[in-house]
Scaffold this active site. Sequence first.
Site, PDB file in Angstrom:
ATOM      1  CB  CYS A   1     -46.532  31.195  -8.097  1.00 51.21           C
ATOM      2  SG  CYS A   1     -48.077  32.028  -7.694  1.00 51.21           S
TER       3      CYS A   1
ATOM      4  CG  HIS B   1     -46.983  29.955 -11.986  1.00 51.93           C
ATOM      5  ND1 HIS B   1     -47.946  29.207 -11.318  1.00 51.93           N
ATOM      6  CD2 HIS B   1     -47.270  31.263 -11.721  1.00 51.93           C
ATOM      7  CE1 HIS B   1     -48.763  30.025 -10.684  1.00 51.93           C
ATOM      8  NE2 HIS B   1     -48.377  31.274 -10.909  1.00 51.93           N
TER       9      HIS B   1
ATOM     10  CG  ASN C   1     -52.302  31.390 -10.396  1.00 52.86           C
ATOM     11  OD1 ASN C   1     -51.733  30.561  -9.687  1.00 52.86           O
ATOM     12  ND2 ASN C   1     -51.759  32.560 -10.673  1.00 52.86           N
TER      13      ASN C   1
END
Length: 333
Positions: free
Chosen positions: A131, A256, A286
Amino acid sequence: MSLEFAPEPIVEDVARRPARSAGVAGWGAALPATVVPNAAISEEAGVTPEWIVKRTGISERRHLAPGERLDALCAQAGREALAQAGLDGAALDAVLVATSTADDVFPQTAPVVAGMLGADHALNWDVGIACTGFVAGLAQGAALIESGRAENVLLIGADAVSRCIDPSDRGPAALFADGAGAAVLTRGGEGRVGAAVMGSDGASAHFLVASRENGVIRMEGQEVFKHAIARMAESSREVLAREGLAVEDIALVVPHQANGRITTALALRLGLTPEQVVDDIADRGNTSAGTIPLALHRAAGEGRLPERGHVLLVAFGAGFSWGATVLHYGGAA
């Protein structure tokens, strides 16, 4: 392990900024066509659709269909970013793809995407820190331009995390999704890439793992939650100090998109107003390295990027790894 903030950070000396600067000349985005609402996954995960919304902020997400490839999604996002920048693939000096879910063990995604875009003579590599990959890739792409080794760099953040999900494991099943976002970096472009702060904690890697044996994500959600908030707050404060900025100087924060609750907790930790924070998770989920460029693409389309001001980007992911950087618009110092 202590989660206390690092010692007094080093404040950047403006005189040490590189003579050449890198900025963003174009954004791109690509999502799979298949929409997966909460109702499609909740029964097998043993929860209700409402539970997913409450715990994650997600109502739906996108998944690649069987036979669809991540490299094609990357190329689609890259083409849009190149078009916005007024460039073609042959003008690229480097193609970087931040991903941990390449279509194949090898080759990596970047050379395949470079070939799709006609960037046959570009440097190319994948940035594989989950990520945090897009933030790390911004630092790498900007460094290439600042050093004079490149004029134009395409950076793509993309993942197909649906491939790594156990549908009966409610945490990953509810959270993760597929998508690609892209940015073209050019010498002297708008959205100048400022200082970057990166960090890692390999001793905590076991809290979020997809093993080589089966490739399925195993996650200790509470540990990830508390580390994510602490590390993103820490790195945000450090990069702002290096840039000589305060939280109130920031026009927009693009974290994020790990989980809606993490975004809310980070905003409270930093003292941000709702208007300062991009929350892009509800209909996308996500997408790992894809979340920040996808959110920036949407923010740009909605006119949320400042004509003059600062945009903070901050990420946290498996490794553990984390990082933050600032984009400066309109000549803002």
